[in-house]
Design a protein around this motif. Sequence first.
Motif, PDB file in Angstrom:
ATOM      1  N   UNK A  18       1.591  18.843  44.505  1.00 33.65           N
ATOM      2  CA  UNK A  18       1.274  18.727  43.080  1.00 33.65           C
ATOM      3  C   UNK A  18      -0.123  18.096  42.697  1.00 33.65           C
ATOM      4  N   UNK A  19      -1.050  18.221  43.612  1.00 33.52           N
ATOM      5  CA  UNK A  19      -2.287  17.683  43.478  1.00 33.52           C
ATOM      6  C   UNK A  19      -3.449  18.571  43.823  1.00 33.52           C
ATOM      7  N   UNK A  20      -3.241  19.997  43.986  1.00 37.32           N
ATOM      8  CA  UNK A  20      -4.221  20.686  44.650  1.00 37.32           C
ATOM      9  C   UNK A  20      -5.611  20.527  43.846  1.00 37.32           C
ATOM     10  N   UNK A  21      -5.622  20.766  42.661  1.00 34.76           N
ATOM     11  CA  UNK A  21      -7.020  20.516  41.801  1.00 34.76           C
ATOM     12  C   UNK A  21      -7.702  19.289  42.093  1.00 34.76           C
ATOM     13  N   UNK A  22      -6.962  18.032  42.291  1.00 33.67           N
ATOM     14  CA  UNK A  22      -7.741  16.901  42.632  1.00 33.67           C
ATOM     15  C   UNK A  22      -8.135  16.921  43.948  1.00 33.67           C
ATOM     16  N   UNK A  23      -7.291  17.280  45.062  1.00 36.67           N
ATOM     17  CA  UNK A  23      -7.792  17.256  46.377  1.00 36.67           C
ATOM     18  C   UNK A  23      -8.791  18.271  46.559  1.00 36.67           C
ATOM     19  N   UNK A  24      -8.858  19.329  46.047  1.00 37.86           N
ATOM     20  CA  UNK A  24      -9.785  20.548  46.055  1.00 37.86           C
ATOM     21  C   UNK A  24     -11.245  20.051  45.464  1.00 37.86           C
ATOM     22  N   UNK A  25     -11.250  19.406  44.313  1.00 38.02           N
ATOM     23  CA  UNK A  25     -12.365  18.825  43.656  1.00 38.02           C
ATOM     24  C   UNK A  25     -12.863  17.805  44.716  1.00 38.02           C
ATOM     25  N   UNK A  26     -12.114  16.745  45.216  1.00 37.77           N
ATOM     26  CA  UNK A  26     -12.592  15.893  46.202  1.00 37.77           C
ATOM     27  C   UNK A  26     -13.121  16.465  47.557  1.00 37.77           C
ATOM     28  N   UNK A  27     -12.603  17.346  48.301  1.00 33.76           N
ATOM     29  CA  UNK A  27     -13.043  18.075  49.218  1.00 33.76           C
ATOM     30  C   UNK A  27     -14.121  19.062  49.304  1.00 33.76           C
ATOM     31  N   UNK A  78       2.085  16.477  55.561  1.00 35.31           N
ATOM     32  CA  UNK A  78       2.680  17.204  56.395  1.00 35.31           C
ATOM     33  C   UNK A  78       3.453  18.788  55.777  1.00 35.31           C
ATOM     34  N   UNK A  79       3.810  18.665  54.544  1.00 39.01           N
ATOM     35  CA  UNK A  79       4.380  19.757  54.020  1.00 39.01           C
ATOM     36  C   UNK A  79       3.099  20.937  53.753  1.00 39.01           C
ATOM     37  N   UNK A  80       1.844  20.364  53.413  1.00 32.44           N
ATOM     38  CA  UNK A  80       0.814  21.245  53.135  1.00 32.44           C
ATOM     39  C   UNK A  80       0.487  21.882  54.536  1.00 32.44           C
ATOM     40  N   UNK A  81       0.456  21.153  55.727  1.00 39.82           N
ATOM     41  CA  UNK A  81       0.289  21.372  57.049  1.00 39.82           C
ATOM     42  C   UNK A  81       0.764  22.630  57.522  1.00 39.82           C
ATOM     43  N   UNK A 136      -1.800  27.817  62.906  1.00 36.54           N
ATOM     44  CA  UNK A 136      -2.422  28.953  63.325  1.00 36.54           C
ATOM     45  C   UNK A 136      -3.927  29.369  63.029  1.00 36.54           C
ATOM     46  N   UNK A 137      -4.507  28.516  62.058  1.00 31.55           N
ATOM     47  CA  UNK A 137      -5.766  28.685  61.581  1.00 31.55           C
ATOM     48  C   UNK A 137      -6.681  28.255  62.892  1.00 31.55           C
ATOM     49  N   UNK A 138      -7.625  29.169  63.005  1.00 28.64           N
ATOM     50  CA  UNK A 138      -8.598  28.825  64.187  1.00 28.64           C
ATOM     51  C   UNK A 138      -9.784  28.459  63.868  1.00 28.64           C
ATOM     52  N   UNK A 139     -10.286  28.804  62.455  1.00 27.34           N
ATOM     53  CA  UNK A 139     -11.736  28.386  62.032  1.00 27.34           C
ATOM     54  C   UNK A 139     -11.652  27.757  60.487  1.00 27.34           C
ATOM     55  N   UNK A 140     -12.525  27.081  60.148  1.00 29.38           N
ATOM     56  CA  UNK A 140     -12.492  26.375  58.884  1.00 29.38           C
ATOM     57  C   UNK A 140     -12.452  27.344  57.725  1.00 29.38           C
ATOM     58  N   UNK A 141     -12.802  28.438  57.809  1.00 29.73           N
ATOM     59  CA  UNK A 141     -12.676  29.393  56.785  1.00 29.73           C
ATOM     60  C   UNK A 141     -11.489  30.140  56.705  1.00 29.73           C
ATOM     61  N   UNK A 142     -10.872  30.374  58.024  1.00 32.51           N
ATOM     62  CA  UNK A 142      -9.568  30.826  57.790  1.00 32.51           C
ATOM     63  C   UNK A 142      -8.445  29.982  57.558  1.00 32.51           C
ATOM     64  N   UNK A 143      -8.622  28.756  57.228  1.00 32.88           N
ATOM     65  CA  UNK A 143      -7.551  27.450  56.966  1.00 32.88           C
ATOM     66  C   UNK A 143      -7.314  27.818  55.471  1.00 32.88           C
TER      67      UNK A 143
END
Length: 106
Positions: A23-32, A91-94, A99-106
């Motif tokens: 429930x916090x994608x916008x906050x997390x995304x802004x921070x990252x 853990x849930x988001x992970x 299977x992601x192998x690169x940062x852009x693929x994540x």
Amino acid sequence: MASSSSIKVEGLLGMVTIRLGDDNFLKWSFQIESLLQGYDLFGHFDGSFVPPPKFAILDEIDVTSEVTAAYRDWLHTDKSLLIFLIATLSDEALEFFIGSKTAPGA
């Protein structure tokens, strides 16, 4: 672009206060995004930092089988950023990134 020697995942992680959850994608995304832009690293995620050629090009038709130093540096930075990104997930988001192998693929 930041050199691979200047990227310390632990240092970046110390600045992350929000882990991605349901429930916090916008906050997390802004921070990252803000953090990575501040360190000139966001280009690995938005595609503006493209990997250099993996192998040295000798001329129009010859390519060596030796991996270039520039590509190794780029790959090291990219893997460090992938580790960083994974460490900011719940853990849930992970589960969505396995299977992601690169940062852009994540």
